[in-house]
Design a protein around this motif. Structure first.
Motif, short mmCIF file in Angstrom:
data_model
loop_
_atom_site.label_atom_id
_atom_site.label_comp_id
_atom_site.label_asym_id
_atom_site.label_seq_id
_atom_site.Cartn_x
_atom_site.Cartn_y
_atom_site.Cartn_z
N ALA A 1 1.94 7.11 5.71
CA ALA A 1 0.95 6.99 4.65
C ALA A 1 0.94 8.24 3.77
O ALA A 1 0.78 8.15 2.54
CB ALA A 1 -0.43 6.75 5.26
N GLN A 2 1.10 9.40 4.38
CA GLN A 2 1.15 10.64 3.60
C GLN A 2 2.44 10.74 2.79
O GLN A 2 2.41 11.11 1.61
CB GLN A 2 1.02 11.84 4.55
N GLN A 3 3.55 10.41 3.41
CA GLN A 3 4.83 10.49 2.71
C GLN A 3 4.93 9.47 1.59
O GLN A 3 5.59 9.72 0.57
CB GLN A 3 5.97 10.29 3.71
N ARG A 4 4.26 8.34 1.76
CA ARG A 4 4.32 7.29 0.75
C ARG A 4 3.73 7.76 -0.58
O ARG A 4 4.19 7.36 -1.66
CB ARG A 4 3.59 6.05 1.26
N GLN A 5 2.70 8.59 -0.51
CA GLN A 5 2.08 9.10 -1.73
C GLN A 5 3.06 9.95 -2.54
O GLN A 5 2.95 10.04 -3.77
CB GLN A 5 0.84 9.92 -1.38
N VAL A 6 4.02 10.57 -1.86
CA VAL A 6 5.01 11.40 -2.54
C VAL A 6 6.21 10.57 -2.98
O VAL A 6 6.66 10.64 -4.13
CB VAL A 6 5.46 12.56 -1.62
N THR A 7 6.71 9.76 -2.06
CA THR A 7 7.92 8.98 -2.35
C THR A 7 7.69 7.98 -3.47
O THR A 7 8.57 7.77 -4.32
CB THR A 7 8.38 8.24 -1.08
N TYR A 8 6.52 7.37 -3.50
CA TYR A 8 6.23 6.34 -4.50
C TYR A 8 5.18 6.83 -5.51
O TYR A 8 4.40 6.04 -6.02
CB TYR A 8 5.74 5.07 -3.81
N ARG A 9 5.21 8.13 -5.79
CA ARG A 9 4.22 8.69 -6.71
C ARG A 9 4.33 8.05 -8.09
O ARG A 9 3.31 7.75 -8.73
CB ARG A 9 4.40 10.20 -6.81
N ALA A 10 5.54 7.82 -8.56
CA ALA A 10 5.72 7.27 -9.90
C ALA A 10 5.07 5.89 -10.01
O ALA A 10 4.36 5.60 -10.98
CB ALA A 10 7.21 7.18 -10.23
N GLN A 11 5.30 5.03 -9.02
CA GLN A 11 4.72 3.69 -9.06
C GLN A 11 3.20 3.74 -8.93
O GLN A 11 2.48 3.00 -9.62
CB GLN A 11 5.30 2.83 -7.94
N ILE A 12 2.70 4.62 -8.06
CA ILE A 12 1.25 4.71 -7.86
C ILE A 12 0.56 5.21 -9.13
O ILE A 12 -0.47 4.68 -9.55
CB ILE A 12 0.94 5.63 -6.66
N GLU A 13 1.14 6.23 -9.76
CA GLU A 13 0.55 6.77 -10.99
C GLU A 13 0.64 5.75 -12.13
O GLU A 13 -0.29 5.62 -12.93
CB GLU A 13 1.24 8.07 -11.37
N GLN A 14 1.76 5.03 -12.21
CA GLN A 14 1.91 4.02 -13.25
C GLN A 14 0.88 2.90 -13.07
O GLN A 14 0.28 2.43 -14.04
CB GLN A 14 3.32 3.44 -13.22
N ALA A 15 0.66 2.49 -11.82
CA ALA A 15 -0.31 1.44 -11.56
C ALA A 15 -1.73 1.91 -11.88
O ALA A 15 -2.53 1.15 -12.45
CB ALA A 15 -0.22 1.01 -10.09
N GLU A 16 -2.04 3.15 -11.55
CA GLU A 16 -3.37 3.68 -11.86
C GLU A 16 -3.57 3.78 -13.36
O GLU A 16 -4.66 3.47 -13.88
CB GLU A 16 -3.54 5.05 -11.20
N GLN A 17 -2.55 4.21 -14.08
CA GLN A 17 -2.65 4.29 -15.54
C GLN A 17 -2.86 2.91 -16.15
O GLN A 17 -3.68 2.73 -17.05
CB GLN A 17 -1.39 4.93 -16.11
N ARG A 18 -2.13 1.93 -15.63
CA ARG A 18 -2.28 0.56 -16.15
C ARG A 18 -3.66 0.01 -15.81
O ARG A 18 -4.25 -0.74 -16.60
CB ARG A 18 -1.19 -0.34 -15.56
N ARG A 19 -4.19 0.37 -14.66
CA ARG A 19 -5.52 -0.09 -14.26
C ARG A 19 -6.59 0.48 -15.20
O ARG A 19 -7.52 -0.23 -15.60
CB ARG A 19 -5.81 0.31 -12.82
N GLN A 20 -6.44 1.74 -15.56
CA GLN A 20 -7.39 2.34 -16.49
C GLN A 20 -7.30 1.70 -17.87
O GLN A 20 -8.33 1.45 -18.52
CB GLN A 20 -7.13 3.85 -16.58
N GLN A 21 -6.09 1.41 -18.32
CA GLN A 21 -5.92 0.74 -19.61
C GLN A 21 -6.54 -0.65 -19.58
O GLN A 21 -7.17 -1.08 -20.56
CB GLN A 21 -4.43 0.64 -19.95
N LEU A 22 -6.38 -1.34 -18.47
CA LEU A 22 -6.94 -2.68 -18.35
C LEU A 22 -8.46 -2.64 -18.38
O LEU A 22 -9.10 -3.46 -19.05
CB LEU A 22 -6.45 -3.32 -17.04
#
Length: 227
Positions: free
Chosen positions: A53-74
């Motif tokens: 769970a900790q490593q996932r935040q680093v490995t998939y940071r790009a996808q997580i940040e992109q999803a959060e940005q899209r959520r804010q836009q929505l």
């Protein structure tokens, strides 16, 4: 007996004996050889799960940040639409057709946005499933190993109340099969005429019972007769 009891009291042994007696039921409540394991709680607290769970935040940071940005836009897109919808709905004579169109527009935007976010996070969800499957593959072995080391013969999962491990000594399948073969050596193949499954028979019996309990209604225009 009274003399013996008095003698014990004089020696100061009654109090100690009473204490031993009162403690016995508490000790008897502990059943040796039985344990409880919450499989889900164990899985999410393993080193494999927490580290992933900790490593996932680093490995998939790009996808997580992109999803959060899209959520804010929505949310920014939906907020004024929702405010307009609520304002129009509170009008004295709201236009129902306009409200329906606004509602459908909000629903469509929200659904499309959620589907887009899910596509962005698909690699993250796949990672979660992959880690959980690896843990699940070893969970039964872990339970069996611990059961043998601690001489546990029966383990329940308290979250479901179901047994998750049982020693072969608890397996009574063959005994029950043997007893069933004694009670019912053979079953009749062709049902008798008019036979219905138990569920249907019970439902019909319940309907008949309810019909019999209904009070008889007095015909219209007819007065009840008195004495």
């Amino acid at each position: 007996m009274k003399t013996i009891f008095s003698s014990l009291a004089a020696l100061g042994l009654v109090t100690a004996g009473a204490a031993l007696i009162s403690e016995a039921p508490a000790q008897a409540q502990v059943v040796r050889g039985i344990g409880v394991v919450n499989l889900r709680a164990v899985a999410v607290n393993t080193s494999a799960y927490t580290t992933a769970a900790q490593q996932r935040q680093v490995t998939y940071r790009a996808q997580i940040e992109q999803a959060e940005q899209r959520r804010q836009q929505l949310n920014a897109q939906l907020q004024p639409l929702a405010q307009r919808f609520n304002t129009d709905r509170q009008a004295a004579n709201p236009n129902q057709q306009s409200l329906q169109q606004q509602y459908q527009q909000i629903q469509q935007i929200q659904q499309a946005g959620q589907e887009e976010i899910q596509r962005i996070l698909a690699p993250v969800a796949l990672s979660v499933a992959y880690v959980e499957e690896q843990i699940s593959d070893q969970l039964n072995t872990a339970v069996e190993n611990v059961a043998r080391r601690r001489n546990i013969t029966l383990i329940f999962d308290p979250s479901t109340g179901s047994p998750i491990y049982a020693d072969a000594a608890y397996n009574m399948n063959q005994d029950v099969i043997n007893e069933m073969n004694r009670l019912l050596p053979a079953a009749q193949l062709v049902p008798p005429a008019g036979w219905q499954p138990r569920e249907i028979r019970e439902a019909q019996a319940a309907q008949n019972g309810a019909a019999q309990q209904q009070p008889q209604q007095t015909p219209a225009g007819q007065q009840p007769t008195g004495r």
